[in-house]
Design a protein around this motif. Structure first.
Motif, short mmCIF file in Angstrom:
data_model
loop_
_atom_site.label_atom_id
_atom_site.label_comp_id
_atom_site.label_asym_id
_atom_site.label_seq_id
_atom_site.Cartn_x
_atom_site.Cartn_y
_atom_site.Cartn_z
N UNK A 144 6.88 -6.96 -14.49
CA UNK A 144 5.96 -8.09 -14.26
C UNK A 144 4.83 -7.63 -13.35
N UNK A 145 3.65 -8.14 -13.58
CA UNK A 145 2.48 -7.77 -12.77
C UNK A 145 2.71 -8.06 -11.29
N UNK A 146 3.45 -9.11 -10.97
CA UNK A 146 3.66 -9.51 -9.57
C UNK A 146 4.80 -8.74 -8.89
N UNK A 147 5.56 -7.99 -9.64
CA UNK A 147 6.71 -7.28 -9.08
C UNK A 147 6.22 -6.16 -8.16
N UNK A 148 6.66 -6.14 -6.90
CA UNK A 148 6.23 -5.08 -5.98
C UNK A 148 6.59 -3.67 -6.46
N UNK A 149 7.59 -3.55 -7.32
CA UNK A 149 7.98 -2.23 -7.84
C UNK A 149 6.86 -1.61 -8.68
N UNK A 150 5.97 -2.43 -9.18
CA UNK A 150 4.86 -1.91 -9.99
C UNK A 150 4.05 -0.86 -9.22
N UNK A 151 3.90 -1.06 -7.92
CA UNK A 151 3.17 -0.08 -7.09
C UNK A 151 3.89 1.27 -7.10
N UNK A 152 5.21 1.24 -7.04
CA UNK A 152 5.99 2.48 -7.12
C UNK A 152 5.71 3.18 -8.44
N UNK A 153 5.77 2.45 -9.53
CA UNK A 153 5.56 3.06 -10.85
C UNK A 153 4.16 3.66 -10.96
N UNK A 154 3.17 2.94 -10.48
CA UNK A 154 1.80 3.47 -10.51
C UNK A 154 1.68 4.72 -9.66
N UNK A 155 2.30 4.72 -8.50
CA UNK A 155 2.25 5.89 -7.62
C UNK A 155 2.90 7.11 -8.29
N UNK A 156 3.92 6.86 -9.10
CA UNK A 156 4.62 7.95 -9.79
C UNK A 156 3.88 8.41 -11.05
N UNK A 157 2.80 7.71 -11.42
CA UNK A 157 2.00 8.15 -12.56
C UNK A 157 2.13 7.29 -13.81
N UNK A 158 2.89 6.22 -13.76
CA UNK A 158 2.98 5.33 -14.92
C UNK A 158 1.64 4.64 -15.13
N UNK A 159 1.29 4.45 -16.39
CA UNK A 159 0.06 3.74 -16.75
C UNK A 159 0.40 2.65 -17.77
N UNK A 160 -0.44 1.62 -17.80
CA UNK A 160 -0.26 0.54 -18.76
C UNK A 160 -0.38 1.09 -20.17
N UNK A 161 0.49 0.62 -21.06
CA UNK A 161 0.42 1.03 -22.46
C UNK A 161 -0.88 0.53 -23.07
N UNK A 162 -1.24 -0.71 -22.76
CA UNK A 162 -2.51 -1.27 -23.20
C UNK A 162 -2.91 -2.34 -22.20
N UNK A 163 -4.20 -2.58 -22.05
CA UNK A 163 -4.66 -3.59 -21.09
C UNK A 163 -4.07 -4.96 -21.41
N UNK A 164 -3.70 -5.67 -20.38
CA UNK A 164 -3.19 -7.04 -20.52
C UNK A 164 -2.00 -7.14 -21.47
#
Length: 170
Positions: free
Chosen positions: A139-159
Motif C-alpha cells: 500500500x502507498x501509505x505503508x511505511x515499509x514502502x520506504x524500505x523497498x524503495x531504499x533497496x531498489x524496488x521500483x513501481x511496475x507502472x505508475x498508479x
C-alpha cells in the motif's frame, strides 16, 4: 537503532523449518495488519480466505523460500517468496518467473534493521537460486514502502492499483 542500520549481532537469519508453517501464517497476518487504524476480520477467518491461503497452503513446493529472523531463540521476523501462475496469484504478480515476496517483523522490533537484513538475505538467496527479479505488493501509505524503495524496488507502472513493485536482481 535507526532504520536501515545493521540488526543487533545476536539476530540470526536462518531457513524456515518444515514444522514452522504456523509461524508463516502468523507472520502473513502481521504483514496484513500493518495499519493499526484498519480493522481486519479475526485472524482465523482472514487466513482461510483463498486469496491468502495461496501464500502458505502446501508450503514446501519447489521454489518456496523463507528466512526467519531469530533473537535469542525467539522468532521476530520472516521474509518469504513463492512463485505463482496466471491463474492463481497475489496482488504482486508480474509473471510466472518472478516470485512474490512478503515480509513481516514483530511490532516492537521494527525500525531496527531487521527488515533490511531479512530483505537483503532473501535477495541473496534468490540470486543463488537463479531468480532474476522479485516482486511485491505494498500500500502507498505503508511505511515499509520506504524500505523497498531504499533497496531498489521500483513501481511496475505508475498508479498501479495493486501497489506492485519489482527489484531486478541480476
Amino acid at each position: 537503532m535507526l532504520a536501515g542500520s545493521a540488526p543487533p549481532t545476536e539476530v540470526e537469519i536462518r531457513d524456515l523449518r518444515a514444522d514452522e508453517t504456523a509461524f508463516l501464517r502468523e507472520m502473513l497476518y502481521i504483514a496484513l495488519a500493518w495499519n493499526p487504524n484498519r480493522r481486519l476480520p479475526p485472524k482465523a477467518v482472514l487466513l482461510r480466505l483463498p486469496q491468502l491461503t495461496m501464500f502458505y497452503k502446501g508450503w514446501g513446493r519447489a521454489g518456496d523460500t523463507a528466512l526467519v529472523a531469530e533473537d535469542e531463540g525467539q522468532r521476530i521476523g520472516l521474509v518469504w517468496y513463492r512463485f505463482f501462475t496466471e491463474a492463481v496469484h497475489g496482488e504482486g504478480f508480474v509473471d510466472q518467473e518472478t516470485p512474490e515476496v512478503a515480509i513481516a517483523v514483530l511490532e516492537g522490533r521494527r525500525a531496527s534493521g531487521i527488515g533490511t537484513a531479512l530483505m537483503e538475505a532473501i535477495h541473496a538467496r534468490a540470486r543463488e537460486n537463479g531468480v532474476v527479479r522479485i516482486s511485491l505488493s505494498v500500500d502507498r501509505e505503508n511505511p515499509a514502502r520506504r524500505l523497498y524503495e531504499r533497496l531498489g524496488y521500483v513501481d511496475v507502472e505508475p498508479d498501479d492499483e495493486n501497489g506492485r513493485m519489482i527489484l531486478e536482481l541480476a
